[in-house]
Design a protein around this motif. Structure first.
Motif, PDB file in Angstrom:
ATOM      1  N   LEU A   9     -55.599 -34.533 -24.905  1.00 56.93           N
ATOM      2  CA  LEU A   9     -55.640 -35.947 -24.512  1.00 56.93           C
ATOM      3  C   LEU A   9     -54.518 -36.120 -23.498  1.00 56.93           C
ATOM      4  O   LEU A   9     -53.349 -35.880 -23.818  1.00 56.93           O
ATOM      5  CB  LEU A   9     -55.414 -36.870 -25.704  1.00 56.93           C
ATOM      6  N   GLU A  10     -54.868 -36.531 -22.280  1.00 57.07           N
ATOM      7  CA  GLU A  10     -53.837 -36.575 -21.244  1.00 57.07           C
ATOM      8  C   GLU A  10     -53.705 -37.951 -20.607  1.00 57.07           C
ATOM      9  O   GLU A  10     -54.649 -38.731 -20.542  1.00 57.07           O
ATOM     10  CB  GLU A  10     -54.106 -35.513 -20.176  1.00 57.07           C
ATOM     11  N   GLN A  13     -51.622 -44.257 -21.456  1.00 57.17           N
ATOM     12  CA  GLN A  13     -50.684 -45.325 -21.103  1.00 57.17           C
ATOM     13  C   GLN A  13     -49.649 -45.489 -22.212  1.00 57.17           C
ATOM     14  O   GLN A  13     -48.453 -45.586 -21.956  1.00 57.17           O
ATOM     15  CB  GLN A  13     -51.447 -46.645 -20.918  1.00 57.17           C
ATOM     16  N   GLN A  14     -50.135 -45.514 -23.464  1.00 60.72           N
ATOM     17  CA  GLN A  14     -49.249 -45.539 -24.636  1.00 60.72           C
ATOM     18  C   GLN A  14     -49.756 -44.517 -25.644  1.00 60.72           C
ATOM     19  O   GLN A  14     -50.951 -44.477 -25.950  1.00 60.72           O
ATOM     20  CB  GLN A  14     -49.220 -46.917 -25.290  1.00 60.72           C
ATOM     21  N   LEU A  15     -48.842 -43.715 -26.150  1.00 56.13           N
ATOM     22  CA  LEU A  15     -49.135 -42.788 -27.235  1.00 56.13           C
ATOM     23  C   LEU A  15     -48.293 -43.254 -28.418  1.00 56.13           C
ATOM     24  O   LEU A  15     -47.062 -43.126 -28.406  1.00 56.13           O
ATOM     25  CB  LEU A  15     -48.775 -41.363 -26.818  1.00 56.13           C
ATOM     26  N   VAL A  16     -48.954 -43.855 -29.386  1.00 56.49           N
ATOM     27  CA  VAL A  16     -48.251 -44.511 -30.492  1.00 56.49           C
ATOM     28  C   VAL A  16     -48.028 -43.486 -31.602  1.00 56.49           C
ATOM     29  O   VAL A  16     -48.931 -43.209 -32.405  1.00 56.49           O
ATOM     30  CB  VAL A  16     -49.045 -45.730 -31.008  1.00 56.49           C
ATOM     31  N   ASP A  39     -47.113 -42.827 -20.753  1.00 55.57           N
ATOM     32  CA  ASP A  39     -47.554 -41.768 -19.842  1.00 55.57           C
ATOM     33  C   ASP A  39     -47.429 -40.401 -20.517  1.00 55.57           C
ATOM     34  O   ASP A  39     -46.711 -39.512 -20.057  1.00 55.57           O
ATOM     35  CB  ASP A  39     -46.742 -41.798 -18.545  1.00 55.57           C
ATOM     36  N   ALA A  40     -48.140 -40.268 -21.623  1.00 53.56           N
ATOM     37  CA  ALA A  40     -47.956 -39.103 -22.486  1.00 53.56           C
ATOM     38  C   ALA A  40     -49.280 -38.385 -22.756  1.00 53.56           C
ATOM     39  O   ALA A  40     -50.365 -38.925 -22.537  1.00 53.56           O
ATOM     40  CB  ALA A  40     -47.321 -39.531 -23.802  1.00 53.56           C
ATOM     41  N   SER A  41     -49.148 -37.153 -23.243  1.00 55.22           N
ATOM     42  CA  SER A  41     -50.303 -36.317 -23.573  1.00 55.22           C
ATOM     43  C   SER A  41     -50.057 -35.614 -24.898  1.00 55.22           C
ATOM     44  O   SER A  41     -48.924 -35.550 -25.392  1.00 55.22           O
ATOM     45  CB  SER A  41     -50.544 -35.263 -22.481  1.00 55.22           C
ATOM     46  N   LEU A  42     -51.152 -35.098 -25.481  1.00 59.00           N
ATOM     47  CA  LEU A  42     -51.004 -34.313 -26.711  1.00 59.00           C
ATOM     48  C   LEU A  42     -52.073 -33.230 -26.755  1.00 59.00           C
ATOM     49  O   LEU A  42     -53.134 -33.341 -26.123  1.00 59.00           O
ATOM     50  CB  LEU A  42     -51.058 -35.188 -27.958  1.00 59.00           C
ATOM     51  N   GLN A  55     -44.327 -36.101 -22.784  1.00 58.03           N
ATOM     52  CA  GLN A  55     -44.637 -36.698 -21.489  1.00 58.03           C
ATOM     53  C   GLN A  55     -45.722 -35.874 -20.799  1.00 58.03           C
ATOM     54  O   GLN A  55     -45.751 -34.647 -20.920  1.00 58.03           O
ATOM     55  CB  GLN A  55     -43.385 -36.762 -20.623  1.00 58.03           C
ATOM     56  N   ALA A  56     -46.590 -36.556 -20.072  1.00 60.16           N
ATOM     57  CA  ALA A  56     -47.767 -35.909 -19.497  1.00 60.16           C
ATOM     58  C   ALA A  56     -47.399 -34.717 -18.599  1.00 60.16           C
ATOM     59  O   ALA A  56     -48.026 -33.652 -18.684  1.00 60.16           O
ATOM     60  CB  ALA A  56     -48.589 -36.934 -18.719  1.00 60.16           C
ATOM     61  N   ASP A  57     -46.367 -34.886 -17.768  1.00 61.84           N
ATOM     62  CA  ASP A  57     -46.012 -33.787 -16.863  1.00 61.84           C
ATOM     63  C   ASP A  57     -45.457 -32.588 -17.622  1.00 61.84           C
ATOM     64  O   ASP A  57     -45.706 -31.431 -17.253  1.00 61.84           O
ATOM     65  CB  ASP A  57     -45.034 -34.267 -15.783  1.00 61.84           C
ATOM     66  N   VAL A  58     -44.737 -32.843 -18.696  1.00 59.60           N
ATOM     67  CA  VAL A  58     -44.177 -31.749 -19.514  1.00 59.60           C
ATOM     68  C   VAL A  58     -45.300 -30.969 -20.187  1.00 59.60           C
ATOM     69  O   VAL A  58     -45.321 -29.724 -20.178  1.00 59.60           O
ATOM     70  CB  VAL A  58     -43.189 -32.308 -20.560  1.00 59.60           C
ATOM     71  N   ILE A  59     -46.252 -31.686 -20.776  1.00 57.78           N
ATOM     72  CA  ILE A  59     -47.382 -31.032 -21.446  1.00 57.78           C
ATOM     73  C   ILE A  59     -48.223 -30.263 -20.423  1.00 57.78           C
ATOM     74  O   ILE A  59     -48.682 -29.137 -20.677  1.00 57.78           O
ATOM     75  CB  ILE A  59     -48.257 -32.071 -22.190  1.00 57.78           C
TER      76      ILE A  59
END
Length: 435
Positions: A9-10, A13-16, A39-42, A55-59
């Motif tokens: 999941l990339e 807007q919000q990753l709760v 701005d996050a991913s998992l 964070q999306a760029d880190v993932i």
């Protein structure tokens, strides 16, 4: 990080996350400030567990060489943990819409119960239903709960009261556990009411001497795995002494104590539950100040049921006092023929409006704290590395819309995911506004 994974999941807007430090539960100030990334991913692995959150760029950099069975772009959307419904009665036959009309005309819950309606009406119909009939309706109800975002549901027996029908209900729950993509915590609730023709003492003896030994036998053989034991501790049903005897006997065979208490009359159920080491107590509309203090000290969760107080026109549970005193507050739908609600988003909304909880507190109560009430907060209830990949994606840039839009979850929820697999996708996903 190379390798194959189940889901990415990339760009959410919000990753709760709800929790960010492995908390078992959230209370006091913690319940009011869930962890959120922007701005996050998992990533969810092939084993169904979360492998990375950040964070999306880190993932993106971390998994640049990886492949995924599925990638979902969550730009402009929010990702939340799968919701946890900590109290339901979903296996039964025969609706009670006629009793809803009676309640609207002024009849009380106990007046209907004492006239042979209520639980007794449902017991008669459930005893007559076949196991296949019960499973088919139960499956349909679980699917509706899942579409509303629930990925872990507590499911009770309790509309049999005799051993044969209680076991029929528990087999239905076990079958769903094995065959459906949804988490289930099963509860034996043979002490839901006193069967016709028996006294409460006779019913208590039957449960302790016959029902529970059979459950132990079936557990050892691997046929049925029950997690919790429940009793309806109430005036005119099971008194405090009978409740104590049944709960202790259940605990002795390895069941978690998770029971109905202090709903219609003050029974000192909270004090009893704290004394016995209960994992959770539900309802608590009539809980005493001493009971609240005892529950906070014992880390016994309060499973509050806003739909019940709403539909029965009862006074609301003292959610604010419980939160301030340090009780672990959870939520449940109490889905049953008397409170016909599948939707935890609507339950959270009612908790905010009628019980004066904040949206943050309601979210914690419907995720990590509800998981704690079922003894599953080590695997469910938050988005953290190592936990099960149960997730909800909503078509909104702010997660609060899931609570704010009363009854709006059908347009809001784009995906429901269990163990990294999409188990529900809104057919209109991405084609309509949720505002």
């Amino acid at each position: 990080m190379a390798g194959r994974h189940r889901l990415l999941l990339e760009n959410a807007q919000q990753l709760v996350l709800v929790c960010g430090r492995g908390e078992e539960y959230l209370r006091r100030e913690g319940a009011g400030s869930p962890a959120v990334l922007r701005d996050a991913s998992l990533v969810v692995g092939l084993d169904g567990c979360i492998k990375a959150v950040g964070q999306a760029d880190v993932i993106r950099n971390q998994f640049s060489g990886a492949t995924f069975e599925r990638i979902i772009d969550c730009s402009g959307k929010c990702v939340l943990p799968g919701l946890v419904d900590a109290h339901t009665h979903p296996v039964w036959a025969g609706d009670r819409v006629h009793e809803f009309a009676m309640k609207l005309a002024g009849a009380s819950y106990m007046e209907i119960h004492q006239a042979g309606g209520g639980i007794h009406f449902t017991v008669e119909h459930t005893r007559e239903a076949t196991e296949e009939e019960l499973f088919n309706t139960f499956k349909h109800r679980l699917e509706r709960m899942r579409r509303a975002g629930s990925t872990l549901v507590e499911c009770k027996s309790g509309y049999g009261l005799d051993l044969e029908t209680e076991l029929k209900m528990l087999r239905v729950i076990e079958r769903a556990k094995q065959s459906m993509d949804i988490g289930i915590s099963s509860t034996y609730c043979g002490a839901h009411s006193v069967p016709k023709g028996k006294t409460a003492t006779e019913a208590t003896d039957d449960i302790i001497n016959n029902h529970l030994p059979k459950l132990k036998e079936l557990k050892l053989s691997g046929e049925i795995h029950v997690n919790n034991i429940d009793v309806f501790c109430e005036k005119g049903v099971f008194d405090l002494d009978s409740t104590r005897r049944i709960l202790q006997a259940g605990k002795d065979i390895g069941l978690q104590i998770n029971f109905h208490g202090d709903e219609l009359h003050p029974m000192k159920s909270a004090e009893l539950g704290a004394e016995l080491g209960a994992r959770a107590i539900s309802h608590l509309e009539e809980v005493s100040d001493e009971g609240i203090t005892a529950m906070a000290r014992a880390k016994c969760a309060a499973v509050l049921l806003p739909t019940t107080a709403y539909m029965l026109r009862l006074k609301q549970p003292q959610a604010r006092k419980m939160l301030e005193e340090g009780v672990i507050v959870a939520l449940g739908s109490d889905f049953n023929p008397n409170a016909y609600c599948f939707s935890m988003p609507m339950v959270m909304h009612l908790a905010c409006v009628n019980m004066k909880m904040s949206m943050n507190e309601a979210l914690a109560a419907a995720t990590i704290n509800a998981a704690y009430a079922l003894g599953k907060s080590d695997t469910h209830g938050s988005i953290e590395t190592g936990k099960q990949g149960d997730l909800v994606i909503i078509n909104s840039s702010r997660w609060e819309h899931l609570i704010y839009q009363f009854g709006g979850h059908e347009a809001l929820i784009d995906y429901v995911i269990v163990k990294g697999k999409v188990v529900y996708q809104n057919e209109r996903c991405g084609t309509m506004s949720s505002y």
